[in-house]
Design a protein around this motif. Structure first.
Motif, PDB file in Angstrom:
ATOM      1  N   GLU A  48       0.872  -1.174   0.000  1.00  0.00           N
ATOM      2  CA  GLU A  48       0.000   0.000   0.000  1.00  0.00           C
ATOM      3  C   GLU A  48       0.903   1.216   0.000  1.00  0.00           C
ATOM      4  N   GLU A  49       0.682   2.095  -0.987  1.00  0.00           N
ATOM      5  CA  GLU A  49       1.528   3.268  -1.123  1.00  0.00           C
ATOM      6  C   GLU A  49       0.700   4.528  -0.966  1.00  0.00           C
ATOM      7  N   SER A  50       1.348   5.583  -0.467  1.00  0.00           N
ATOM      8  CA  SER A  50       0.712   6.881  -0.338  1.00  0.00           C
ATOM      9  C   SER A  50       1.783   7.948  -0.487  1.00  0.00           C
ATOM     10  N   GLY A  51       1.555   8.841  -1.432  1.00  0.00           N
ATOM     11  CA  GLY A  51       2.532   9.906  -1.649  1.00  0.00           C
ATOM     12  C   GLY A  51       3.877   9.415  -2.110  1.00  0.00           C
ATOM     13  N   GLY A  52       3.898   8.289  -2.814  1.00  0.00           N
ATOM     14  CA  GLY A  52       5.147   7.753  -3.331  1.00  0.00           C
ATOM     15  C   GLY A  52       5.949   6.919  -2.359  1.00  0.00           C
ATOM     16  N   SER A  53       5.434   6.704  -1.136  1.00  0.00           N
ATOM     17  CA  SER A  53       6.143   5.878  -0.157  1.00  0.00           C
ATOM     18  C   SER A  53       5.257   4.731   0.302  1.00  0.00           C
ATOM     19  N   GLN A  54       5.882   3.625   0.675  1.00  0.00           N
ATOM     20  CA  GLN A  54       5.147   2.448   1.123  1.00  0.00           C
ATOM     21  C   GLN A  54       4.676   2.633   2.563  1.00  0.00           C
ATOM     22  N   ARG A  55       3.363   2.413   2.741  1.00  0.00           N
ATOM     23  CA  ARG A  55       2.804   2.468   4.088  1.00  0.00           C
ATOM     24  C   ARG A  55       2.752   1.077   4.714  1.00  0.00           C
ATOM     25  N   ALA A  56       2.619   0.057   3.862  1.00  0.00           N
ATOM     26  CA  ALA A  56       2.552  -1.322   4.368  1.00  0.00           C
ATOM     27  C   ALA A  56       2.960  -2.280   3.259  1.00  0.00           C
ATOM     28  N   LYS A  57       3.492  -3.443   3.674  1.00  0.00           N
ATOM     29  CA  LYS A  57       3.877  -4.472   2.722  1.00  0.00           C
ATOM     30  C   LYS A  57       3.695  -5.834   3.384  1.00  0.00           C
ATOM     31  N   MET A  58       3.025  -6.755   2.665  1.00  0.00           N
ATOM     32  CA  MET A  58       2.810  -8.106   3.178  1.00  0.00           C
ATOM     33  C   MET A  58       2.904  -9.107   2.043  1.00  0.00           C
ATOM     34  N   ARG A  59       3.058 -10.351   2.435  1.00  0.00           N
ATOM     35  CA  ARG A  59       3.107 -11.428   1.447  1.00  0.00           C
ATOM     36  C   ARG A  59       1.756 -12.095   1.353  1.00  0.00           C
ATOM     37  N   GLY A  60       1.316 -12.329   0.122  1.00  0.00           N
ATOM     38  CA  GLY A  60       0.085 -13.067  -0.112  1.00  0.00           C
ATOM     39  C   GLY A  60       0.401 -14.453  -0.646  1.00  0.00           C
ATOM     40  N   VAL A  61      -0.435 -15.417  -0.307  1.00  0.00           N
ATOM     41  CA  VAL A  61      -0.252 -16.802  -0.756  1.00  0.00           C
ATOM     42  C   VAL A  61      -1.557 -17.273  -1.382  1.00  0.00           C
ATOM     43  N   ILE A  62      -1.471 -17.883  -2.563  1.00  0.00           N
ATOM     44  CA  ILE A  62      -2.647 -18.441  -3.234  1.00  0.00           C
ATOM     45  C   ILE A  62      -2.413 -19.924  -3.457  1.00  0.00           C
ATOM     46  N   TRP A  63      -3.210 -20.766  -2.764  1.00  0.00           N
ATOM     47  CA  TRP A  63      -3.117 -22.199  -2.971  1.00  0.00           C
ATOM     48  C   TRP A  63      -3.670 -22.556  -4.361  1.00  0.00           C
ATOM     49  N   PRO A  64      -3.264 -23.677  -4.932  1.00  0.00           N
ATOM     50  CA  PRO A  64      -3.747 -24.054  -6.268  1.00  0.00           C
ATOM     51  C   PRO A  64      -5.271 -24.100  -6.374  1.00  0.00           C
ATOM     52  N   SER A  65      -5.945 -24.646  -5.355  1.00  0.00           N
ATOM     53  CA  SER A  65      -7.414 -24.727  -5.413  1.00  0.00           C
ATOM     54  C   SER A  65      -8.034 -23.328  -5.444  1.00  0.00           C
ATOM     55  N   ASN A  66      -7.489 -22.412  -4.645  1.00  0.00           N
ATOM     56  CA  ASN A  66      -7.983 -21.036  -4.673  1.00  0.00           C
ATOM     57  C   ASN A  66      -7.626 -20.343  -5.989  1.00  0.00           C
ATOM     58  N   GLY A  67      -6.477 -20.691  -6.549  1.00  0.00           N
ATOM     59  CA  GLY A  67      -6.081 -20.120  -7.832  1.00  0.00           C
ATOM     60  C   GLY A  67      -7.049 -20.468  -8.938  1.00  0.00           C
ATOM     61  N   ALA A  68      -7.520 -21.728  -8.942  1.00  0.00           N
ATOM     62  CA  ALA A  68      -8.502 -22.135  -9.949  1.00  0.00           C
ATOM     63  C   ALA A  68      -9.797 -21.346  -9.792  1.00  0.00           C
ATOM     64  N   ARG A  69     -10.218 -21.120  -8.553  1.00  0.00           N
ATOM     65  CA  ARG A  69     -11.442 -20.359  -8.309  1.00  0.00           C
ATOM     66  C   ARG A  69     -11.273 -18.896  -8.730  1.00  0.00           C
ATOM     67  N   ILE A  70     -10.100 -18.341  -8.474  1.00  0.00           N
ATOM     68  CA  ILE A  70      -9.838 -16.956  -8.855  1.00  0.00           C
ATOM     69  C   ILE A  70      -9.862 -16.795 -10.375  1.00  0.00           C
ATOM     70  N   LEU A  71      -9.249 -17.731 -11.090  1.00  0.00           N
ATOM     71  CA  LEU A  71      -9.265 -17.671 -12.550  1.00  0.00           C
ATOM     72  C   LEU A  71     -10.686 -17.746 -13.090  1.00  0.00           C
ATOM     73  N   GLU A  72     -11.509 -18.582 -12.480  1.00  0.00           N
ATOM     74  CA  GLU A  72     -12.906 -18.700 -12.906  1.00  0.00           C
ATOM     75  C   GLU A  72     -13.659 -17.399 -12.638  1.00  0.00           C
ATOM     76  N   THR A  73     -13.374 -16.760 -11.508  1.00  0.00           N
ATOM     77  CA  THR A  73     -14.038 -15.507 -11.158  1.00  0.00           C
ATOM     78  C   THR A  73     -13.648 -14.378 -12.109  1.00  0.00           C
ATOM     79  N   LEU A  74     -12.374 -14.274 -12.428  1.00  0.00           N
ATOM     80  CA  LEU A  74     -11.880 -13.153 -13.219  1.00  0.00           C
ATOM     81  C   LEU A  74     -12.114 -13.319 -14.712  1.00  0.00           C
ATOM     82  N   GLY A  75     -12.086 -14.531 -15.209  1.00  0.00           N
ATOM     83  CA  GLY A  75     -12.282 -14.748 -16.636  1.00  0.00           C
ATOM     84  C   GLY A  75     -11.244 -13.996 -17.454  1.00  0.00           C
ATOM     85  N   ASN A  76     -11.741 -13.174 -18.410  1.00  0.00           N
ATOM     86  CA  ASN A  76     -10.839 -12.433 -19.301  1.00  0.00           C
ATOM     87  C   ASN A  76     -10.074 -11.329 -18.589  1.00  0.00           C
TER      88      ASN A  76
END
Length: 318
Positions: A48-76
C-alpha cells in the motif's frame, strides 16, 4: 526468558484469537506475483503506497485450489488484475507461521467490488473537475486549419498506436504529416504519472495537435484515464487534445476534458484526415475560383488591348 519459538507461538495464538480465523476484505497493489496460478502455490508481494512511499507491505499466498477459483471468477480480466502495478480487492485469511511470518492467504478476488470502487472514483473525479470548470478549458482552444504537426501520446507497439499511424501516414491521399511519438505506459497504477510526463513533453514541442490513444481493453485496463491529476492536466494544456481510447462503448473522464474525443484510435486518425481533406478541398475550390477570376480578367484586358490597338490603327490612318 523466552525463546524465539515461544514468542512466535504466542504471536500466532494472539493473532488467531484476534481474527477468529475470519476472512477479511482487503485492497492492495500487486508489487510482484509468481507464475503458475492453479497449477502450484503462487506468492504475491502486496503493498500500500501513499505519496510515493510504502505504508505497508505483506506477502500473499494463493493455494492451487484457490487459484482455480480466482481464474474462474476473473475470466478475461485475469491478466489485467493479476499483474504487477494493478490494484486488487480480495478476501483473505490472516495467518502467522513461526518460521515464515505473517501472510495473507488469498481465497478469492472480488471483481464486483473493484468495478464498483472504480466507478465511485470516476464519479468523484468528474465532480471535482466540474467544480474547477475543467470540462470547457481545452475545448476553447482553436484547431489549426491544417493540423500537420501532431504529437502522438501512447504506448508504441500496441494496436491503438499502430492503428492511428496506419490510418494517417498510409492514407491514399498521402497528406504530409509530421508525427512525433511520446511513449508512455497506458495501464496500471504508474500510467497516470507517465501519461502526464508524456503530455508535458508533447506540449513543449508546440505541435498543432496532441493525440492521446489507447486501444481496446477492459474497464479495469482503462481506469488510469479516470485519474484526477491526469484529467486536470489535459484540461490545462495549451494545445488541443484529441483522444481515441478503448472500444466504442467506453467513455473515460479523459475524453470529457479533451478538446474532442472519438471512440477508437482509428476514428481519431479518420478525423485528422477529414480535416486535412476539408482544407484541401477548400484550397482546390479557391484555386478554381482564382483561375476563373484571372481568366475573366485576362479576357477583359485582351478586349481592352484590342480596342486600343484598333483606335491606334484608326488614328494613324487618319
Amino acid at each position: 526468558m523466552y525463546s524465539l519459538s515461544q514468542v512466535a507461538v504466542s504471536i500466532r495464538q494472539a493473532l488467531e484469537r484476534a481474527t477468529g480465523n475470519r476472512s477479511w476484505l482487503i485492497r492492495a497493489e500487486i508489487l510482484k506475483i509468481s507464475a503458475g496460478l492453479w497449477q502450484k502455490t503462487v506468492y504475491v508481494d502486496l503493498v500500500e503506497e501513499s505519496g510515493g512511499s510504502q505504508r505497508a507491505k505483506m506477502r500473499g499466498v494463493i493455494w492451487p485450489s484457490n487459484g482455480a477459483r480466482i481464474l474462474e471468477t476473473l475470466g478475461n480480466e485475469a491478466s489485467t488484475v493479476l499483474a504487477p502495478g494493478s490494484e486488487m480487492v480480495f478476501t483473505a485469511r490472516i495467518e502467522f507461521h513461526e518460521r515464515y511470518g505473517l501472510s495473507l492467504f488469498i481465497e478469492n478476488v472480488d471483481l464486483r467490488h473493484m468495478l464498483g470502487e472504480m466507478e465511485r472514483r470516476k464519479q468523484a473525479t468528474i465532480a471535482r473537475l466540474k467544480e474547477l470548470g475543467a470540462f470547457e478549458l481545452n475545448k476553447r482552444l482553436p484547431i489549426p486549419a491544417a493540423p500537420q504537426r501532431i504529437a502522438l501520446v501512447g504506448s508504441p507497439g500496441t494496436s491503438g498506436f499502430r492503428d492511428f499511424i496506419a490510418k494517417t501516414l498510409r492514407h491514399p491521399s498521402m497528406r504530409r504529416l509530421h508525427i512525433e511519438a511520446f511513449a508512455s505506459t497506458v495501464q496500471g497504477t504508474a500510467a497516470p504519472k507517465a501519461l502526464i510526463d508524456a503530455l508535458q513533453a508533447a506540449e513543449a514541442g508546440a505541435p498543432d495537435l496532441i493525440v492521446l490513444v489507447r486501444g481496446g481493453g477492459s474497464k479495469l485496463d482503462l481506469d488510469c484515464f479516470n485519474d484526477f491529476e491526469l484529467c486536470r492536466k489535459i484540461s490545462l494544456l495549451g494545445i488541443p487534445v484529441w483522444t481515441g481510447i478503448g472500444h466504442e462503448s467506453d467513455l473515460v473522464v479523459a475524453d470529457l476534458v479533451a478538446h474532442s474525443y472519438w471512440k477508437t484510435p482509428t476514428d481519431v486518425g479518420d478525423a485528422v484526415i477529414r480535416v486535412l481533406d476539408h482544407v484541401t478541398n477548400e484550397v482546390h475550390n479557391l484555386a478554381a475560383i482564382l483561375e476563373r477570376t484571372v481568366h475573366r480578367w485576362l479576357e477583359d484586358q485582351q478586349r481592352e488591348l484590342d480596342q486600343f490597338g484598333n483606335e491606334i490603327q484608326w488614328s494613324s490612318q487618319a
